[in-house]
Motif scaffolding. Structure first.
Motif, PDB file in Angstrom:
ATOM      1  N   ASP A  13       0.815  -1.213   0.000  1.00  0.00           N
ATOM      2  CA  ASP A  13       0.000   0.000   0.000  1.00  0.00           C
ATOM      3  C   ASP A  13       0.850   1.265   0.000  1.00  0.00           C
ATOM      4  O   ASP A  13       0.439   2.285  -0.564  1.00  0.00           O
ATOM      5  CB  ASP A  13      -0.940   0.007   1.208  1.00  0.00           C
ATOM      6  N   TRP A  14       2.019   1.233   0.650  1.00  0.00           N
ATOM      7  CA  TRP A  14       2.861   2.431   0.651  1.00  0.00           C
ATOM      8  C   TRP A  14       4.078   2.321  -0.268  1.00  0.00           C
ATOM      9  O   TRP A  14       4.581   3.334  -0.766  1.00  0.00           O
ATOM     10  CB  TRP A  14       3.327   2.776   2.075  1.00  0.00           C
ATOM     11  N   VAL A  15       4.519   1.089  -0.538  1.00  0.00           N
ATOM     12  CA  VAL A  15       5.717   0.907  -1.360  1.00  0.00           C
ATOM     13  C   VAL A  15       5.438   1.117  -2.848  1.00  0.00           C
ATOM     14  O   VAL A  15       6.165   1.852  -3.533  1.00  0.00           O
ATOM     15  CB  VAL A  15       6.327  -0.491  -1.144  1.00  0.00           C
ATOM     16  N   GLN A  16       4.385   0.474  -3.378  1.00  0.00           N
ATOM     17  CA  GLN A  16       4.172   0.535  -4.823  1.00  0.00           C
ATOM     18  C   GLN A  16       3.908   1.951  -5.343  1.00  0.00           C
ATOM     19  O   GLN A  16       4.406   2.305  -6.421  1.00  0.00           O
ATOM     20  CB  GLN A  16       3.051  -0.413  -5.248  1.00  0.00           C
ATOM     21  N   PRO A  17       3.145   2.800  -4.625  1.00  0.00           N
ATOM     22  CA  PRO A  17       2.987   4.173  -5.118  1.00  0.00           C
ATOM     23  C   PRO A  17       4.312   4.919  -5.258  1.00  0.00           C
ATOM     24  O   PRO A  17       4.496   5.690  -6.201  1.00  0.00           O
ATOM     25  CB  PRO A  17       2.090   4.825  -4.052  1.00  0.00           C
ATOM     26  N   ILE A  18       5.251   4.677  -4.342  1.00  0.00           N
ATOM     27  CA  ILE A  18       6.566   5.311  -4.441  1.00  0.00           C
ATOM     28  C   ILE A  18       7.304   4.802  -5.662  1.00  0.00           C
ATOM     29  O   ILE A  18       7.882   5.578  -6.441  1.00  0.00           O
ATOM     30  CB  ILE A  18       7.388   5.049  -3.162  1.00  0.00           C
ATOM     31  N   LEU A  19       7.292   3.485  -5.856  1.00  0.00           N
ATOM     32  CA  LEU A  19       7.995   2.891  -6.993  1.00  0.00           C
ATOM     33  C   LEU A  19       7.380   3.327  -8.317  1.00  0.00           C
ATOM     34  O   LEU A  19       8.088   3.674  -9.271  1.00  0.00           O
ATOM     35  CB  LEU A  19       7.975   1.366  -6.879  1.00  0.00           C
ATOM     36  N   LYS A  49      11.527   8.924   5.972  1.00  0.00           N
ATOM     37  CA  LYS A  49      10.793  10.098   5.488  1.00  0.00           C
ATOM     38  C   LYS A  49       9.900   9.659   4.322  1.00  0.00           C
ATOM     39  O   LYS A  49       9.091   8.760   4.480  1.00  0.00           O
ATOM     40  CB  LYS A  49      11.761  11.218   5.128  1.00  0.00           C
ATOM     41  N   ASP A  50      10.062  10.280   3.156  1.00  0.00           N
ATOM     42  CA  ASP A  50       9.229   9.890   2.012  1.00  0.00           C
ATOM     43  C   ASP A  50       9.988   9.003   1.035  1.00  0.00           C
ATOM     44  O   ASP A  50       9.644   8.929  -0.151  1.00  0.00           O
ATOM     45  CB  ASP A  50       8.716  11.141   1.285  1.00  0.00           C
ATOM     46  N   PHE A  51      10.991   8.306   1.532  1.00  0.00           N
ATOM     47  CA  PHE A  51      11.796   7.408   0.706  1.00  0.00           C
ATOM     48  C   PHE A  51      11.571   5.947   1.087  1.00  0.00           C
ATOM     49  O   PHE A  51      11.365   5.623   2.267  1.00  0.00           O
ATOM     50  CB  PHE A  51      13.286   7.709   0.864  1.00  0.00           C
ATOM     51  N   LEU A  52      11.622   5.098   0.069  1.00  0.00           N
ATOM     52  CA  LEU A  52      11.737   3.663   0.280  1.00  0.00           C
ATOM     53  C   LEU A  52      13.216   3.322   0.241  1.00  0.00           C
ATOM     54  O   LEU A  52      13.900   3.576  -0.758  1.00  0.00           O
ATOM     55  CB  LEU A  52      11.011   2.893  -0.818  1.00  0.00           C
ATOM     56  N   VAL A  65      19.179   1.469  -4.743  1.00  0.00           N
ATOM     57  CA  VAL A  65      18.980   2.898  -4.962  1.00  0.00           C
ATOM     58  C   VAL A  65      17.684   3.367  -4.291  1.00  0.00           C
ATOM     59  O   VAL A  65      16.623   2.772  -4.519  1.00  0.00           O
ATOM     60  CB  VAL A  65      18.932   3.188  -6.481  1.00  0.00           C
ATOM     61  N   PRO A  66      17.754   4.405  -3.450  1.00  0.00           N
ATOM     62  CA  PRO A  66      16.535   4.907  -2.800  1.00  0.00           C
ATOM     63  C   PRO A  66      15.549   5.465  -3.823  1.00  0.00           C
ATOM     64  O   PRO A  66      15.944   6.052  -4.825  1.00  0.00           O
ATOM     65  CB  PRO A  66      17.057   6.032  -1.892  1.00  0.00           C
ATOM     66  N   GLU A  67      14.265   5.275  -3.546  1.00  0.00           N
ATOM     67  CA  GLU A  67      13.220   5.856  -4.383  1.00  0.00           C
ATOM     68  C   GLU A  67      12.266   6.638  -3.491  1.00  0.00           C
ATOM     69  O   GLU A  67      11.941   6.216  -2.385  1.00  0.00           O
ATOM     70  CB  GLU A  67      12.452   4.769  -5.134  1.00  0.00           C
ATOM     71  N   GLY A  68      11.837   7.784  -3.989  1.00  0.00           N
ATOM     72  CA  GLY A  68      10.910   8.608  -3.227  1.00  0.00           C
ATOM     73  C   GLY A  68      11.090  10.074  -3.557  1.00  0.00           C
ATOM     74  O   GLY A  68      11.742  10.434  -4.536  1.00  0.00           O
ATOM     75  N   THR A  69      10.518  10.915  -2.708  1.00  0.00           N
ATOM     76  CA  THR A  69      10.626  12.360  -2.909  1.00  0.00           C
ATOM     77  C   THR A  69      11.362  12.982  -1.736  1.00  0.00           C
ATOM     78  O   THR A  69      11.246  12.528  -0.604  1.00  0.00           O
ATOM     79  CB  THR A  69       9.234  12.999  -3.048  1.00  0.00           C
ATOM     80  N   GLY A  70      12.123  14.023  -2.027  1.00  0.00           N
ATOM     81  CA  GLY A  70      12.895  14.681  -0.993  1.00  0.00           C
ATOM     82  C   GLY A  70      14.358  14.780  -1.386  1.00  0.00           C
ATOM     83  O   GLY A  70      14.704  14.796  -2.568  1.00  0.00           O
ATOM     84  N   ASP A  71      15.224  14.824  -0.401  1.00  0.00           N
ATOM     85  CA  ASP A  71      16.654  15.018  -0.600  1.00  0.00           C
ATOM     86  C   ASP A  71      17.335  13.670  -0.845  1.00  0.00           C
ATOM     87  O   ASP A  71      17.584  12.910   0.094  1.00  0.00           O
ATOM     88  CB  ASP A  71      17.249  15.704   0.635  1.00  0.00           C
ATOM     89  N   LEU A  72      17.624  13.363  -2.101  1.00  0.00           N
ATOM     90  CA  LEU A  72      18.251  12.081  -2.435  1.00  0.00           C
ATOM     91  C   LEU A  72      19.624  11.957  -1.799  1.00  0.00           C
ATOM     92  O   LEU A  72      19.991  10.878  -1.326  1.00  0.00           O
ATOM     93  CB  LEU A  72      18.360  11.936  -3.954  1.00  0.00           C
ATOM     94  N   ARG A  73      20.375  13.034  -1.778  1.00  0.00           N
ATOM     95  CA  ARG A  73      21.702  12.987  -1.167  1.00  0.00           C
ATOM     96  C   ARG A  73      21.599  12.557   0.299  1.00  0.00           C
ATOM     97  O   ARG A  73      22.359  11.708   0.776  1.00  0.00           O
ATOM     98  CB  ARG A  73      22.380  14.355  -1.270  1.00  0.00           C
ATOM     99  N   GLU A  74      20.647  13.128   1.013  1.00  0.00           N
ATOM    100  CA  GLU A  74      20.443  12.764   2.416  1.00  0.00           C
ATOM    101  C   GLU A  74      20.094  11.289   2.551  1.00  0.00           C
ATOM    102  O   GLU A  74      20.612  10.597   3.435  1.00  0.00           O
ATOM    103  CB  GLU A  74      19.334  13.618   3.027  1.00  0.00           C
ATOM    104  N   ALA A  75      19.213  10.792   1.676  1.00  0.00           N
ATOM    105  CA  ALA A  75      18.806   9.390   1.742  1.00  0.00           C
ATOM    106  C   ALA A  75      19.996   8.458   1.546  1.00  0.00           C
ATOM    107  O   ALA A  75      20.134   7.444   2.245  1.00  0.00           O
ATOM    108  CB  ALA A  75      17.729   9.108   0.700  1.00  0.00           C
ATOM    109  N   VAL A  76      20.869   8.774   0.588  1.00  0.00           N
ATOM    110  CA  VAL A  76      22.049   7.946   0.353  1.00  0.00           C
ATOM    111  C   VAL A  76      23.011   8.040   1.539  1.00  0.00           C
ATOM    112  O   VAL A  76      23.586   7.026   1.976  1.00  0.00           O
ATOM    113  CB  VAL A  76      22.758   8.364  -0.951  1.00  0.00           C
ATOM    114  N   GLU A  77      23.176   9.234   2.089  1.00  0.00           N
ATOM    115  CA  GLU A  77      24.076   9.403   3.235  1.00  0.00           C
ATOM    116  C   GLU A  77      23.578   8.630   4.449  1.00  0.00           C
ATOM    117  O   GLU A  77      24.381   8.118   5.241  1.00  0.00           O
ATOM    118  CB  GLU A  77      24.229  10.887   3.558  1.00  0.00           C
TER     119      GLU A  77
END
Length: 298
Positions: A13-19, A49-52, A65-77
């Motif tokens: 329910d929350w993963v597929q919409p992000i993907l 946050k808003d990342f998978l 690789v992270p997927e979602g909305t927001g700061d990708l750099r932060e998600a990778v860090e």
């Protein structure tokens, strides 16, 4: 450390919409991919946050690789820090060729990007697999015509009424090709069973062919996004010339004409499988890379 866990059906329910919103066309952008193979590849997920965030392998051999909305750099860090806390080398799987420039701009000079040819997905235009038009697919048309002339066959959608028939085909294939364990089961058959058990909640679709009433071939997959459908499983019993061509074509023609692309996943480095996938003239070979810290190797 991040709280990674094995995905459950309710997580769709929350993963597929992000993907789906990511627009990615890789098989990893379908929830069913991570769900049905979760035990085989130790595939785990986490919400930040808003990342998978996700990873695979015992003790998280690699992050995805992270997927979602927001700061990708932060998600990778956050993933880099998680690897430090776990005492494991940082590896980021699934950077596509189209996103190499983006990652290099976010992390200039930080990573080497190692190509993973065996993990590249084969994407075909749905109209190509349905029409089989043109000189390059002439042999496929002939193969299909020969099948039609040789056998009395029927096609039907996969549903709860024929799940057992699909598993019978999978089991026969497993026994014939020596991939079953001593208990008569295989990791792939366990994944097929997981896909069928969660067929409706996972949004799966499939097709089944019978010859003179006997189930002989089936295929199952799911929508990645409105542009692309991914084929997870395609199995056929031995002894029927053109059967794979038939199940491939019939499912595409009956169920997938509304999609631009059909993703038939990777070849895993298997020579025969690579030859077969290339013979259908893919529109896109979706290349993937592993990001590793500069100077490190896999």
């Amino acid at each position: 450390m991040l709280n990674f866990y094995y995905p459950e059906l309710k997580d769709r329910d929350w993963v597929q919409p992000i993907l789906s919103a990511s627009g990615g066309l890789g098989s990893e952008h379908a929830f069913g991919t991570m769900y049905v193979w979760r035990w085989t590849y130790c595939r785990q997920i986490c919400r930040y946050k808003d990342f998978l965030l996700s990873g695979f392998g015992k003790d998280l051999r690699a992050y995805v690789v992270p997927e979602g909305t927001g700061d990708l750099r932060e998600a990778v860090e956050v993933l880099i820090e998680d690897a430090k806390e776990r005492g494991i080398p940082f590896r980021l799987w699934g950077v596509t060729k189209e996103r190499l420039e983006e990652y290099e701009s976010l992390f200039p000079g930080k990573f080497d990007y190692l190509p993973l040819r065996d993990d590249a997905d084969y994407l075909y235009r749905s109209e190509d697999l349905i029409q089989l038009a043109g000189r390059k697919l002439h042999g496929k048309r002939n193969h299909l015509a020969q099948f039609n002339r040789s056998y009395q066959w029927t096609y039907e959608e996969v549903s709860r009424e024929n799940f057992k028939d699909c598993m019978a085909v999978a089991h026969e294939w497993c026994l014939k090709h020596g991939s079953c364990g001593e208990d008569g089961h295989s990791e792939e058959n366990c994944a097929v069973a997981a896909a069928l058990h969660g067929f409706e909640p996972l949004g799966m679709k499939g097709g089944l062919i019978r010859i003179e009433g006997k189930p002989v071939a089936f295929t199952v997959g799911e929508e990645i996004n409105p542009r692309c459908f991914v084929i997870h499983f395609e199995k056929a019993v031995d002894g029927y010339n053109g059967l794979y061509a038939a199940i491939n074509h019939e499912f595409a023609a009956n169920a997938l004409s509304g999609y631009e692309y059909i993703n038939r996943e990777e070849d895993m480095g298997i020579e025969g499988l690579r030859k077969a996938k290339l013979s259908y003239q893919p529109a896109i070979l979706l290349e993937k890379y592993m990001a590793v810290p500069k100077g490190e190797t896999l």
